[in-house]
Scaffold this motif. Structure first.
Motif, mmCIF file in Angstrom:
data_model
loop_
_atom_site.group_PDB
_atom_site.id
_atom_site.type_symbol
_atom_site.label_atom_id
_atom_site.label_comp_id
_atom_site.label_asym_id
_atom_site.label_seq_id
_atom_site.Cartn_x
_atom_site.Cartn_y
_atom_site.Cartn_z
ATOM 1 N N ASN A 49 30.439 -2.212 2.492
ATOM 2 C CA ASN A 49 30.587 -2.879 4.386
ATOM 3 C C ASN A 49 29.527 -3.053 5.356
ATOM 4 O OD1 ASN A 49 33.602 -3.431 4.059
ATOM 5 N ND2 ASN A 49 33.179 -1.551 3.223
ATOM 6 N N GLY A 50 28.431 -2.424 4.716
ATOM 7 C CA GLY A 50 27.361 -2.502 5.691
ATOM 8 C C GLY A 50 27.195 -1.499 6.978
ATOM 9 N N VAL A 51 27.209 -0.195 6.422
ATOM 10 C CA VAL A 51 27.826 0.943 7.016
ATOM 11 C C VAL A 51 26.363 2.001 7.068
ATOM 12 C CG1 VAL A 51 28.332 3.353 7.184
ATOM 13 C CG2 VAL A 51 30.232 0.817 6.585
ATOM 14 N N SER A 52 25.502 1.989 8.137
ATOM 15 C CA SER A 52 24.582 2.640 7.882
ATOM 16 C C SER A 52 24.365 3.702 8.456
ATOM 17 C CB SER A 52 23.300 2.160 9.097
ATOM 18 O OG SER A 52 22.581 1.076 9.110
ATOM 19 N N ILE A 53 23.706 4.912 7.271
ATOM 20 C CA ILE A 53 23.489 6.296 7.307
ATOM 21 C C ILE A 53 22.466 6.653 8.362
ATOM 22 C CG2 ILE A 53 23.404 7.995 5.972
ATOM 23 C CD1 ILE A 53 24.426 7.046 3.629
ATOM 24 N N ALA A 54 22.821 7.576 9.349
ATOM 25 C CA ALA A 54 21.670 8.308 10.205
ATOM 26 C C ALA A 54 21.628 9.291 9.669
ATOM 27 C CB ALA A 54 22.277 8.735 11.401
ATOM 28 N N HIS A 55 20.539 9.702 8.305
ATOM 29 C CA HIS A 55 20.365 10.266 7.560
ATOM 30 C C HIS A 55 19.173 12.117 8.948
ATOM 31 C CE1 HIS A 55 19.198 13.008 4.590
ATOM 32 N NE2 HIS A 55 17.697 12.502 3.756
ATOM 33 N N SER A 56 20.161 13.352 8.634
ATOM 34 C CA SER A 56 19.599 14.294 9.556
ATOM 35 C C SER A 56 19.147 14.944 8.477
ATOM 36 C CB SER A 56 20.137 14.534 10.641
ATOM 37 O OG SER A 56 20.355 13.430 11.341
ATOM 38 N N PRO A 57 18.611 14.836 7.504
ATOM 39 C CA PRO A 57 18.451 16.435 6.998
ATOM 40 C C PRO A 57 18.037 17.601 6.947
ATOM 41 C CG PRO A 57 16.356 15.063 6.744
ATOM 42 C CD PRO A 57 17.256 14.593 7.427
ATOM 43 N N LEU A 58 16.947 18.089 8.004
ATOM 44 C CA LEU A 58 16.794 19.723 8.664
ATOM 45 C C LEU A 58 18.123 20.233 8.963
ATOM 46 C CD1 LEU A 58 14.608 21.571 9.133
ATOM 47 C CD2 LEU A 58 14.766 20.684 11.468
ATOM 48 N N VAL A 59 18.980 19.721 10.077
ATOM 49 C CA VAL A 59 20.475 20.486 10.509
ATOM 50 C C VAL A 59 21.230 20.301 8.965
ATOM 51 C CG1 VAL A 59 21.210 18.471 11.307
ATOM 52 C CG2 VAL A 59 21.959 20.153 12.434
ATOM 53 N N SER A 60 21.040 19.179 8.582
ATOM 54 C CA SER A 60 21.927 19.394 6.969
ATOM 55 C C SER A 60 21.993 20.891 6.561
ATOM 56 C CB SER A 60 22.796 18.548 6.365
ATOM 57 O OG SER A 60 22.890 17.457 7.205
ATOM 58 N N ALA A 61 20.303 21.010 6.063
ATOM 59 C CA ALA A 61 19.991 21.539 5.106
ATOM 60 C C ALA A 61 20.020 23.037 5.940
ATOM 61 C CB ALA A 61 18.352 21.834 4.629
ATOM 62 N N ARG A 62 19.968 23.551 7.068
ATOM 63 C CA ARG A 62 19.778 24.844 7.773
ATOM 64 C C ARG A 62 21.344 25.265 6.942
ATOM 65 N NH1 ARG A 62 17.370 23.618 13.428
ATOM 66 N NH2 ARG A 62 15.474 24.089 13.468
ATOM 67 N N MET A 63 22.397 24.597 7.250
ATOM 68 C CA MET A 63 23.713 24.830 7.207
ATOM 69 C C MET A 63 23.541 24.473 5.649
ATOM 70 S SD MET A 63 25.287 26.076 9.805
ATOM 71 C CE MET A 63 23.468 26.890 10.357
ATOM 72 N N GLY A 64 22.885 24.458 4.655
ATOM 73 C CA GLY A 64 23.271 24.426 3.257
ATOM 74 C C GLY A 64 24.180 23.330 2.509
ATOM 75 N N SER A 65 23.174 21.960 2.731
ATOM 76 C CA SER A 65 24.686 20.966 2.635
ATOM 77 C C SER A 65 22.984 19.230 2.364
ATOM 78 C CB SER A 65 25.768 20.326 3.617
ATOM 79 O OG SER A 65 25.418 19.446 4.835
ATOM 80 N N THR A 66 23.787 18.981 1.828
ATOM 81 C CA THR A 66 22.449 17.518 1.777
ATOM 82 C C THR A 66 23.016 16.029 1.200
ATOM 83 O OG1 THR A 66 20.304 16.765 0.969
ATOM 84 C CG2 THR A 66 21.990 18.047 -0.844
ATOM 85 N N LEU A 67 22.395 15.544 1.497
ATOM 86 C CA LEU A 67 22.856 13.773 1.126
ATOM 87 C C LEU A 67 22.422 13.389 -0.415
ATOM 88 C CD1 LEU A 67 23.791 10.887 2.266
ATOM 89 C CD2 LEU A 67 21.156 10.887 2.481
ATOM 90 N N ASN A 68 23.718 13.201 -1.092
ATOM 91 C CA ASN A 68 23.380 13.081 -2.185
ATOM 92 C C ASN A 68 23.412 11.888 -2.682
ATOM 93 O OD1 ASN A 68 23.512 16.611 -3.074
ATOM 94 N ND2 ASN A 68 25.595 16.372 -2.210
ATOM 95 N N SER A 69 22.431 11.033 -2.724
ATOM 96 C CA SER A 69 20.859 11.596 -2.155
ATOM 97 C C SER A 69 20.454 10.196 -1.451
ATOM 98 C CB SER A 69 20.004 12.178 -3.990
ATOM 99 O OG SER A 69 19.757 11.021 -4.364
ATOM 100 N N PHE A 70 19.481 10.642 -1.194
ATOM 101 C CA PHE A 70 18.935 9.922 -0.379
ATOM 102 C C PHE A 70 18.612 8.527 -1.253
ATOM 103 C CE2 PHE A 70 14.793 6.920 1.066
ATOM 104 C CZ PHE A 70 15.398 7.098 1.734
ATOM 105 N N SER A 71 18.700 8.841 -2.320
ATOM 106 C CA SER A 71 17.562 7.424 -2.988
ATOM 107 C C SER A 71 18.519 6.518 -3.992
ATOM 108 C CB SER A 71 16.672 8.171 -4.570
ATOM 109 O OG SER A 71 17.481 9.536 -4.900
ATOM 110 N N ALA A 72 19.838 7.565 -4.240
ATOM 111 C CA ALA A 72 21.510 7.143 -4.543
ATOM 112 C C ALA A 72 22.001 6.200 -4.156
ATOM 113 C CB ALA A 72 21.829 7.956 -4.839
#
Length: 494
Positions: A308-331
């Protein structure tokens, strides 16, 4: 290397006449991608790029040599912090629900109230915009917490934000955030949803009126974007009217979803499905939608984004600080999802976020070749522009807007230097940003901004933040003291 630019450049002004900038490296755009140009030359006139490439053969009014530096497209931040970051308070103080991140019922029953004055709300926007420019960010979609608000953001503070963007010289996509519901803490770790449909729709009407009045101001620096708060605090009618309004206004919509365990549980309780599936079922997913984080997106959710053409706004620092991550950027990229970058925390350091993005992607994939530095730099420039529906920013090419960030490459801590993009990602930080131009205007030079003394503002920001912390017990579970809510990292020896 020229060190005194005062004869060529004035803060808050465009250089006079046709101006050529050169440096050891230029990142220019041709054939649908960025290209590194050794000793490249960039020519701008007024707010537009005239030429970007190896050598310009035409006449120019002046030539500015930035020496050992990279002349880069300005960075684009799709979720740019625009207040004083309260999320830092829970970095080492968990669980967040016990530390004021969710309103307890006792506070809601007494009546939530604004914890900042209108003047403080306006100031923090201006201060945050200054920090973005210091970090090489030329385009920003502001984001702020609603936890310390009476309900949502106000038109008055966003009128002030528009003026701040115009004064400082920052390209922004914005309108006041709104919501029709909130989460209420009823027992430790247990939440209920509370909705006020009328209030939410009134917030949307205010946002629409703001965009109609403000879009295009300050020479096009101010642009409209609708910003419903979080998917679990929005009703279906509110989101349906939001997407219809975005069509009418021809603007983007940013909606936080697939970003946390509480949201996932709430959406399944309210609607029986994940947030992306709920929006898909109601035909609300489209290329107009920017969805920050996606750290809790399922494989099915990500496929829906791609379809559907949705864009992701990837905020890796704030997510990683709280123990989560995008799974994954390359995927996500392999699925065909457009990914832009965001900071969403303090410091608003995009280069630091790019490094964290590189690390978390490779760790998630358990593959050192899962992502390259250039792909992440693309996300911070071209990906952000694509998410915002723009082809005239995020690149340095003829007819693009002259949004430019210049990063020093002679920093001691980045020695040895290799490829300039890899060097900036692995060893750089926003502190190596030497100059920023937005629409051809010099917005920042060697740590100086026009219209704000950031040293004095930093002291004001800290005093304002300290006063906010003093009010935390009032809206925290069992109203514990500040010392109990936020103990020091080590015991204080007095």
């Amino acid at each position: 290397m020229t060190s005194d630019f005062s004869q060529y450049l004035t803060l808050g002004k465009r250089p006079e006449g046709r101006t050529l900038m050169c440096a050891e490296w230029l990142l220019a755009y041709r054939d649908d991608s960025h290209h590194l140009v050794p000793n490249g030359e960039l020519v701008i006139e007024q707010g537009e790029v005239i030429y970007a490439g190896p050598h310009f053969h035409g006449e120019v009014t002046q030539r500015i040599d930035f020496g050992k530096a990279l002349i880069s497209p300005g960075l684009i931040d799709l979720d740019a912090l625009s207040d004083l970051d309260t999320y830092l308070l829970v970095t080492d103080n968990q669980p967040g629900w016990a530390k004021g991140r969710i309103w307890p019922r006792s506070y809601v029953e007494r009546g939530p109230y604004e914890m900042y004055t209108p003047e403080e709300l306006a100031f923090q926007k201006r201060f945050a915009f200054g920090l973005l420019l210091l970090n090489g960010i030329t385009t920003a979609a502001p984001i702020a917490s609603l936890y310390y608000r009476e309900w949502a953001e106000t038109v008055a503070e966003f009128d002030a934000a528009s003026d701040a963007a115009g004064d400082l010289g920052l390209r922004v996509f914005l309108s006041p955030a709104y919501r029709s519901g909130s989460m209420v803490l009823v027992e430790p770790g247990q939440f209920d949803s509370s909705f006020d449909e009328t209030r939410g729709l009134r917030g949307l009407e205010d946002a629409i009126a703001f965009i109609e009045r403000q879009h295009g101001r300050h020479g096009g620096l101010v642009n409209g974007m609708l910003a419903p708060d979080r998917v679990e605090t929005c009703t279906l009618p509110l989101l349906q009217r939001t997407m219809a309004a975005a069509q009418d206004l021809d603007c983007r919509v940013r909606l936080h979803m697939a970003q946390g365990a509480m949201e996932l549980a709430t959406m399944r309780k309210l609607h029986g499905v994940t947030a992306p599936q709920w929006l898909k079922d109601n035909r609300l997913l489209s290329e107009r939608l920017i969805a920050p984080h996606a750290t809790y997106a399922t494989a099915s959710d990500l496929r829906l984004y791609a379809e559907n053409g949705v864009s992701i706004a990837h905020s890796p620092l704030v997510s990683a600080r709280m123990g989560s991550t995008l799974n994954s950027f390359s995927a996500c990229r392999n699925l065909g999802i457009n990914v832009g970058m965001a900071t969403d925390t303090a410091p608003p350091d995009m280069l630091m976020n790019l490094l964290i993005a590189l690390i978390t992607c490779r760790v998630s994939e358990k593959n050192s070749d899962a992502v390259r530095s250039a792909e992440l730099f693309d996300a911070a420039t071209l990906g952000g522009a694509r998410a915002l529906g723009r082809t005239d920013i995020g690149r340095l090419a003829p007819r693009a807007r002259a949004d430019i960030s210049i990063f020093r490459l002679d920093d001691l801590y980045m020695t040895p230097s290799v490829d300039p993009i890899t060097t900036l990602l692995t060893g750089g930080s926003g502190k190596v940003t030497q100059a920023v131009f937005v629409d051809g205007r010099l917005s920042m030079l060697e740590g100086k901004l026009v219209g704000i003394d950031m040293i004095a503002a930093r002291h004001q920001a800290q005093r304002q933040f300290d006063r906010l912390i003093e009010k935390y017990p009032d809206r925290s579970w069992r109203h514990r003291t500040v010392e109990e809510l936020f103990p020091s990292s080590y015991p204080i020896w007095k």
